[in-house]
Write a protein that holds these residues in place. Structure first.
Motif, short mmCIF file in Angstrom:
data_model
loop_
_atom_site.label_atom_id
_atom_site.label_comp_id
_atom_site.label_asym_id
_atom_site.label_seq_id
_atom_site.Cartn_x
_atom_site.Cartn_y
_atom_site.Cartn_z
N HIS A 1 -8.28 2.64 -4.13
CA HIS A 1 -7.56 1.26 -4.46
C HIS A 1 -8.81 0.21 -4.43
O HIS A 1 -9.58 0.29 -3.48
CB HIS A 1 -6.48 1.11 -3.44
N CYS B 1 1.54 2.31 -3.34
CA CYS B 1 0.76 2.86 -4.35
C CYS B 1 0.37 4.26 -4.20
O CYS B 1 -0.25 4.60 -3.38
CB CYS B 1 -0.64 1.96 -3.85
N SER C 1 0.89 -1.26 0.04
CA SER C 1 0.04 0.26 -0.09
C SER C 1 0.70 1.26 -0.02
O SER C 1 0.45 2.14 -0.65
CB SER C 1 -1.08 -0.05 1.08
N THR D 1 -4.67 -8.16 2.42
CA THR D 1 -5.56 -7.16 2.44
C THR D 1 -5.53 -6.27 3.73
O THR D 1 -5.71 -4.97 3.65
CB THR D 1 -6.87 -7.66 1.84
N PHE E 1 -2.63 -4.23 3.53
CA PHE E 1 -2.84 -3.24 2.70
C PHE E 1 -3.42 -1.96 3.47
O PHE E 1 -3.23 -0.81 3.41
CB PHE E 1 -3.43 -3.51 1.49
N VAL F 1 -10.60 2.49 0.08
CA VAL F 1 -10.24 1.32 -0.29
C VAL F 1 -11.35 0.26 -0.32
O VAL F 1 -12.15 0.33 0.59
CB VAL F 1 -9.23 0.69 0.59
N LEU G 1 -2.54 1.82 5.16
CA LEU G 1 -2.86 3.32 4.77
C LEU G 1 -3.71 3.99 5.97
O LEU G 1 -4.17 5.17 5.83
CB LEU G 1 -3.98 3.12 3.72
#
Length: 152
Positions: A105, A26, A23, A46, A49, A77, A53
């Motif tokens: 995302h 990105c 993450s 996940t 991720f 997300v 964030l």
């Protein structure tokens, strides 16, 4: 197709850490398809991720709801789990195209079940078993995906 990235992950803790690292790489919106058998670590990755964030709460599998949204400071997300999807057309009824925006995302588990309706991925991410460990492979499919892989 662009570059391929491959790494071994010893356990769930490393899988979460890799998700967080991913993450952080990105900087623009990405769509990531998550491939792998049941229990391979897609939801665990996940979680890392989303927590990477800034999300502080639980990250649960959207197996029954199809999508779990996370509103974060800089991003939305959307975590999709299409395992129980009966027909790809169901995605049209839920307004699937609205989720893929310039501030989001999208991580999609079992993307083959939404084939023909989902947009193409920036990255195909595959988790597979290697004894007690996992192997993660990322294939960049777009320039945005390549930028992510280059930061890893």
């Amino acid at each position: 197709m662009f570059d391929l990235f491959k790494e071994k992950l010893a356990d769930a803790e490393q899988t979460v850490a890799f998700g967080s690292r991913l993450s952080g790489a990105c900087e623009s919106p990405v769509c990531i398809y998550l491939h792998g058998d049941l229990g391979a670590g897609k939801t665990t990755l996940t979680r890392g991720f989303i927590q990477g964030l800034g999300h502080k709460g639980n990250v649960k599998s959207p197996t029954y709801t199809l999508v779990e949204p996370y509103e974060l400071a800089d991003w939305q997300v959307y975590h999709f789990d299409l395992y129980r999807l009966g027909d790809p057309e169901e995605l049209e009824f839920m307004g699937i195209r609205d989720y893929f925006s310039d501030t989001s995302h999208c991580l999609v588990e079992w993307p083959e079940r939404g084939e023909g309706v989902l947009p193409p991925p920036d990255i195909d991410l595959t988790l597979s078993y290697a004894g007690e460990q996992r192997v993660i492979e990322l294939q960049a499919n777009t320039e945005a995906g390549l930028r992510v892989l280059n930061k890893l």
